[in-house]
Design a protein around this motif. Structure first.
Motif, PDB file in Angstrom:
ATOM      1  N   MET A 167      38.774  39.226  38.548  1.00 32.16           N
ATOM      2  CA  MET A 167      39.750  40.162  37.997  1.00 32.16           C
ATOM      3  C   MET A 167      41.140  39.684  38.398  1.00 32.16           C
ATOM      4  O   MET A 167      41.457  39.616  39.585  1.00 32.16           O
ATOM      5  CB  MET A 167      39.493  41.576  38.527  1.00 32.16           C
ATOM      6  CG  MET A 167      40.456  42.638  38.045  1.00 32.16           C
ATOM      7  SD  MET A 167      39.955  44.267  38.677  1.00 32.16           S
ATOM      8  CE  MET A 167      41.198  45.313  37.952  1.00 32.16           C
ATOM      9  N   GLU A 168      41.956  39.336  37.418  1.00 32.63           N
ATOM     10  CA  GLU A 168      43.278  38.780  37.698  1.00 32.63           C
ATOM     11  C   GLU A 168      44.352  39.487  36.884  1.00 32.63           C
ATOM     12  O   GLU A 168      44.089  39.926  35.760  1.00 32.63           O
ATOM     13  CB  GLU A 168      43.307  37.292  37.350  1.00 32.63           C
ATOM     14  CG  GLU A 168      42.423  36.410  38.191  1.00 32.63           C
ATOM     15  CD  GLU A 168      42.550  34.945  37.802  1.00 32.63           C
ATOM     16  OE1 GLU A 168      42.693  34.119  38.713  1.00 32.63           O
ATOM     17  OE2 GLU A 168      42.519  34.642  36.592  1.00 32.63           O
ATOM     18  N   PRO A 169      45.575  39.596  37.441  1.00 29.88           N
ATOM     19  CA  PRO A 169      46.693  40.082  36.620  1.00 29.88           C
ATOM     20  C   PRO A 169      46.863  39.156  35.414  1.00 29.88           C
ATOM     21  O   PRO A 169      46.955  37.932  35.571  1.00 29.88           O
ATOM     22  CB  PRO A 169      47.889  40.004  37.570  1.00 29.88           C
ATOM     23  CG  PRO A 169      47.288  40.077  38.938  1.00 29.88           C
ATOM     24  CD  PRO A 169      45.983  39.348  38.841  1.00 29.88           C
ATOM     25  N   TRP A 170      46.888  39.744  34.229  1.00 29.38           N
ATOM     26  CA  TRP A 170      46.949  38.959  32.997  1.00 29.38           C
ATOM     27  C   TRP A 170      48.313  39.065  32.319  1.00 29.38           C
ATOM     28  O   TRP A 170      48.808  38.105  31.756  1.00 29.38           O
ATOM     29  CB  TRP A 170      45.838  39.415  32.051  1.00 29.38           C
ATOM     30  CG  TRP A 170      45.860  38.785  30.696  1.00 29.38           C
ATOM     31  CD1 TRP A 170      45.410  37.543  30.366  1.00 29.38           C
ATOM     32  CD2 TRP A 170      46.363  39.373  29.489  1.00 29.38           C
ATOM     33  NE1 TRP A 170      45.590  37.307  29.019  1.00 29.38           N
ATOM     34  CE2 TRP A 170      46.180  38.425  28.456  1.00 29.38           C
ATOM     35  CE3 TRP A 170      46.934  40.611  29.176  1.00 29.38           C
ATOM     36  CZ2 TRP A 170      46.561  38.674  27.133  1.00 29.38           C
ATOM     37  CZ3 TRP A 170      47.309  40.859  27.867  1.00 29.38           C
ATOM     38  CH2 TRP A 170      47.125  39.889  26.859  1.00 29.38           C
ATOM     39  N   LEU A 171      48.925  40.240  32.400  1.00 23.94           N
ATOM     40  CA  LEU A 171      50.224  40.458  31.764  1.00 23.94           C
ATOM     41  C   LEU A 171      51.158  41.168  32.723  1.00 23.94           C
ATOM     42  O   LEU A 171      50.818  42.225  33.264  1.00 23.94           O
ATOM     43  CB  LEU A 171      50.066  41.289  30.483  1.00 23.94           C
ATOM     44  CG  LEU A 171      51.364  41.611  29.729  1.00 23.94           C
ATOM     45  CD1 LEU A 171      51.980  40.332  29.159  1.00 23.94           C
ATOM     46  CD2 LEU A 171      51.115  42.630  28.622  1.00 23.94           C
ATOM     47  N   ASP A 172      52.355  40.597  32.912  1.00 28.28           N
ATOM     48  CA  ASP A 172      53.415  41.260  33.667  1.00 28.28           C
ATOM     49  C   ASP A 172      54.167  42.156  32.689  1.00 28.28           C
ATOM     50  O   ASP A 172      55.009  41.702  31.924  1.00 28.28           O
ATOM     51  CB  ASP A 172      54.347  40.212  34.282  1.00 28.28           C
ATOM     52  CG  ASP A 172      55.500  40.837  35.051  1.00 28.28           C
ATOM     53  OD1 ASP A 172      55.534  42.088  35.184  1.00 28.28           O
ATOM     54  OD2 ASP A 172      56.381  40.090  35.502  1.00 28.28           O
ATOM     55  N   VAL A 173      53.847  43.430  32.720  1.00 25.87           N
ATOM     56  CA  VAL A 173      54.408  44.372  31.750  1.00 25.87           C
ATOM     57  C   VAL A 173      55.915  44.511  31.922  1.00 25.87           C
ATOM     58  O   VAL A 173      56.650  44.767  30.962  1.00 25.87           O
ATOM     59  CB  VAL A 173      53.709  45.743  31.877  1.00 25.87           C
ATOM     60  CG1 VAL A 173      54.326  46.766  30.931  1.00 25.87           C
ATOM     61  CG2 VAL A 173      52.216  45.594  31.591  1.00 25.87           C
ATOM     62  N   ALA A 174      56.411  44.312  33.154  1.00 28.01           N
ATOM     63  CA  ALA A 174      57.849  44.440  33.415  1.00 28.01           C
ATOM     64  C   ALA A 174      58.664  43.432  32.616  1.00 28.01           C
ATOM     65  O   ALA A 174      59.857  43.649  32.381  1.00 28.01           O
ATOM     66  CB  ALA A 174      58.126  44.289  34.905  1.00 28.01           C
ATOM     67  N   GLY A 175      58.045  42.344  32.200  1.00 29.32           N
ATOM     68  CA  GLY A 175      58.752  41.340  31.431  1.00 29.32           C
ATOM     69  C   GLY A 175      58.624  41.506  29.937  1.00 29.32           C
ATOM     70  O   GLY A 175      58.922  40.573  29.174  1.00 29.32           O
ATOM     71  N   THR A 176      58.210  42.700  29.491  1.00 31.78           N
ATOM     72  CA  THR A 176      58.023  42.958  28.065  1.00 31.78           C
ATOM     73  C   THR A 176      58.970  44.065  27.595  1.00 31.78           C
ATOM     74  O   THR A 176      59.796  44.567  28.364  1.00 31.78           O
ATOM     75  CB  THR A 176      56.568  43.384  27.782  1.00 31.78           C
ATOM     76  OG1 THR A 176      56.357  44.713  28.309  1.00 31.78           O
ATOM     77  CG2 THR A 176      55.578  42.428  28.429  1.00 31.78           C
ATOM     78  N   ALA A 177      58.790  44.476  26.345  1.00 31.56           N
ATOM     79  CA  ALA A 177      59.624  45.532  25.766  1.00 31.56           C
ATOM     80  C   ALA A 177      59.261  46.921  26.281  1.00 31.56           C
ATOM     81  O   ALA A 177      59.986  47.888  26.025  1.00 31.56           O
ATOM     82  CB  ALA A 177      59.494  45.497  24.241  1.00 31.56           C
ATOM     83  N   ILE A 178      58.178  47.041  27.019  1.00 26.52           N
ATOM     84  CA  ILE A 178      57.720  48.345  27.502  1.00 26.52           C
ATOM     85  C   ILE A 178      58.659  48.854  28.591  1.00 26.52           C
ATOM     86  O   ILE A 178      58.937  48.160  29.569  1.00 26.52           O
ATOM     87  CB  ILE A 178      56.278  48.247  28.035  1.00 26.52           C
ATOM     88  CG1 ILE A 178      55.326  47.843  26.892  1.00 26.52           C
ATOM     89  CG2 ILE A 178      55.839  49.559  28.664  1.00 26.52           C
ATOM     90  CD1 ILE A 178      53.917  47.543  27.342  1.00 26.52           C
ATOM     91  N   ASP A 179      59.163  50.063  28.402  1.00 25.54           N
ATOM     92  CA  ASP A 179      60.068  50.695  29.367  1.00 25.54           C
ATOM     93  C   ASP A 179      59.225  51.435  30.397  1.00 25.54           C
ATOM     94  O   ASP A 179      58.751  52.536  30.150  1.00 25.54           O
ATOM     95  CB  ASP A 179      61.018  51.647  28.639  1.00 25.54           C
ATOM     96  CG  ASP A 179      62.069  52.238  29.576  1.00 25.54           C
ATOM     97  OD1 ASP A 179      62.233  51.703  30.688  1.00 25.54           O
ATOM     98  OD2 ASP A 179      62.717  53.233  29.188  1.00 25.54           O
ATOM     99  N   TRP A 180      59.059  50.824  31.551  1.00 24.23           N
ATOM    100  CA  TRP A 180      58.177  51.363  32.597  1.00 24.23           C
ATOM    101  C   TRP A 180      58.894  52.430  33.413  1.00 24.23           C
ATOM    102  O   TRP A 180      60.040  52.256  33.801  1.00 24.23           O
ATOM    103  CB  TRP A 180      57.722  50.234  33.511  1.00 24.23           C
ATOM    104  CG  TRP A 180      56.527  50.591  34.350  1.00 24.23           C
ATOM    105  CD1 TRP A 180      56.523  51.116  35.600  1.00 24.23           C
ATOM    106  CD2 TRP A 180      55.162  50.438  33.975  1.00 24.23           C
ATOM    107  NE1 TRP A 180      55.243  51.311  36.047  1.00 24.23           N
ATOM    108  CE2 TRP A 180      54.378  50.895  35.059  1.00 24.23           C
ATOM    109  CE3 TRP A 180      54.513  49.952  32.831  1.00 24.23           C
ATOM    110  CZ2 TRP A 180      52.989  50.887  35.031  1.00 24.23           C
ATOM    111  CZ3 TRP A 180      53.133  49.944  32.807  1.00 24.23           C
ATOM    112  CH2 TRP A 180      52.384  50.406  33.898  1.00 24.23           C
TER     113      TRP A 180
END
Length: 323
Positions: A167-180
Motif C-alpha cells: 500500500m503506497e501513496p499514489w497521488l499527492d492531492v495537495a498538488g492538484t486542483a482539489i481545494d483541501w
C-alpha cells in the motif's frame, strides 16, 4: 369386492397428478425485503460490500471493529468477525474483489485489512500515513485498489504480487486542483471506471475525475453533492451517490442521487433522487444487487460523531431502482 387392474390405477394417478399440476398456480418468488436489521444499540454500521455470486453482503461498524454478514433473503445479519479481532477497533469503507477478498478500511486507525470472505482469515494488514482517515476503496479493472484518505491529501494504491501486498501513496492531492480543507472529511467515496477514478469531496460537494495513467485531476461539471459519501455504478455511465447531512444544509433530505455521466466523465446531471418511504438515516455506503435494487447503509454517522443517541434499530435499506 372388485379389484381394478394395477395399470389402470397408475393411469388414474398420473392423470390426477397432471391435472393438479396444470391447475395449480406457479410458485412466485418471495417478495424482496425493504430493510435489514443490525442488532445492538452501538452498531453504527458504515461500510458495505456485496457478493452477487452468493447474495451475501458484509457490513462493518464505525463504533467498533465488528464485521457482520447478511443475505438479501434474510431479514437480519449475523456476526462474521467480532470486535477486536486482528486488532480491529473500528471500520469504514469496504469492498470485495473478483477473487472474493474482503477489503476493510479502518478510518482513523489508518489501516486496510484484507480477508478471505469465506472464513474471515486475515490475508494482509496494510498501514497508511499517521494522522489520516482511511475511508473508501474501489477495485480497478487491473485488480489494484485505490483508497481515499479523508483527513490527509493523499490517495493510496494497493497492489498484490505472489501473495505480497503493498500500500503506497499514489497521488499527492495537495498538488492538484482539489481545494483541501484540513480538519474536515474531504475525499470520500471513490469509484474506478475504466482508465479513470471518480471521487466525491464530502465537505464541498465537488466531484472529481482522476486519470489513472497521467494522474490529472479535473472537476466534473455537475451540481454540488454536499455530504457525498459512497460512489457506485453498474456501467460507469450511471453513478449513484449517497448523501447524508454532515456538510449539507439542515433542510436537505438524505438521499441517493442518481447521476448520468458524459462519456468522458467530465459532466454529469442528476436524473433521479432515491429515498425510501421511511427516509434514510445518514446513508453511507451502498451496493447494487443486480436485481433492480440498491442496498444503502443507514449509518447514523452524524449522530455518532456528535455523541447523540442513535435511533434504533440500525438498518440497511433496500430501495428499488429504475432500469
Amino acid at each position: 369386492m372388485r379389484v381394478r387392474p394395477r395399470h389402470l390405477l397408475l393411469g388414474v394417478t398420473v392423470a390426477l397428478t397432471l391435472a393438479c399440476t396444470a391447475t395449480s398456480p406457479a410458485e412466485s418468488p418471495p417478495a424482496p425485503l425493504d430493510r435489514y436489521l443490525i442488532a445492538g444499540d452501538r452498531a453504527f454500521p458504515t461500510g458495505l460490500a456485496y457478493d452477487p455470486a452468493t447474495g451475501h453482503y458484509f457490513v462493518g461498524s464505525a463504533a467498533s471493529g465488528a464485521l457482520y454478514r447478511g443475505h438479501i433473503d434474510q431479514p437480519e445479519v449475523e456476526l462474521f468477525s467480532p470486535d477486536g479481532t486482528d486488532g480491529r477497533a473500528l471500520t469504514s469503507g469496504m469492498t470485495l474483489d473478483s477473487a472474493g477478498r474482503l477489503f476493510v478500511n479502518g478510518a482513523s486507525s489508518n489501516t486496510t485489512r484484507i480477508y478471505d470472505s469465506g472464513n474471515a482469515e486475515l490475508l494482509a494488514e496494510l498501514r497508511g500515513l499517521d494522522g489520516g482517515f482511511i475511508n473508501e476503496v474501489s477495485i480497478a479493472e487491473d485488480g489494484s485498489a485505490y483508497v481515499t484518505d479523508s483527513f490527509l491529501p493523499v490517495i493510496y494504491r494497493i497492489t498484490e504480487s505472489d501473495g505480497r501486498w503493498q500500500m503506497e501513496p499514489w497521488l499527492d492531492v495537495a498538488g492538484t486542483a482539489i481545494d483541501w480543507v484540513h480538519g474536515q472529511h474531504n475525499l470520500n467515496g471513490i469509484l474506478a471506471v475504466g482508465r479513470y477514478l471518480l471521487s466525491v469531496q464530502s465537505n464541498t460537494g465537488q466531484l472529481w475525475r482522476i486519470d489513472r495513467s497521467t494522474r490529472e485531476v479535473v472537476e466534473v461539471d455537475t451540481e454540488p453533492l454536499p455530504s457525498g459519501d459512497a460512489l457506485i455504478s453498474d456501467d460507469g455511465q450511471r453513478v449513484f451517490v449517497t448523501q447524508g447531512n454532515l456538510y449539507a444544509a439542515g433542510d436537505q433530505e438524505p438521499r441517493v442521487a442518481v447521476l448520468e455521466m458524459s462519456e468522458n466523465l467530465t459532466r454529469a446531471r442528476i436524473v433521479d433522487s432515491l429515498v425510501p418511504p421511511d427516509g434514510f438515516r445518514h446513508p453511507s455506503q451502498a451496493a447494487l444487487t443486480g436485481q433492480g435494487r440498491i442496498l444503502v447503509v443507514n449509518s447514523q454517522y452524524n449522530r455518532f460523531v456528535s455523541g447523540q443517541a442513535p435511533q434504533l434499530p440500525f438498518t440497511i435499506s433496500s430501495v428499488p431502482i429504475a432500469d
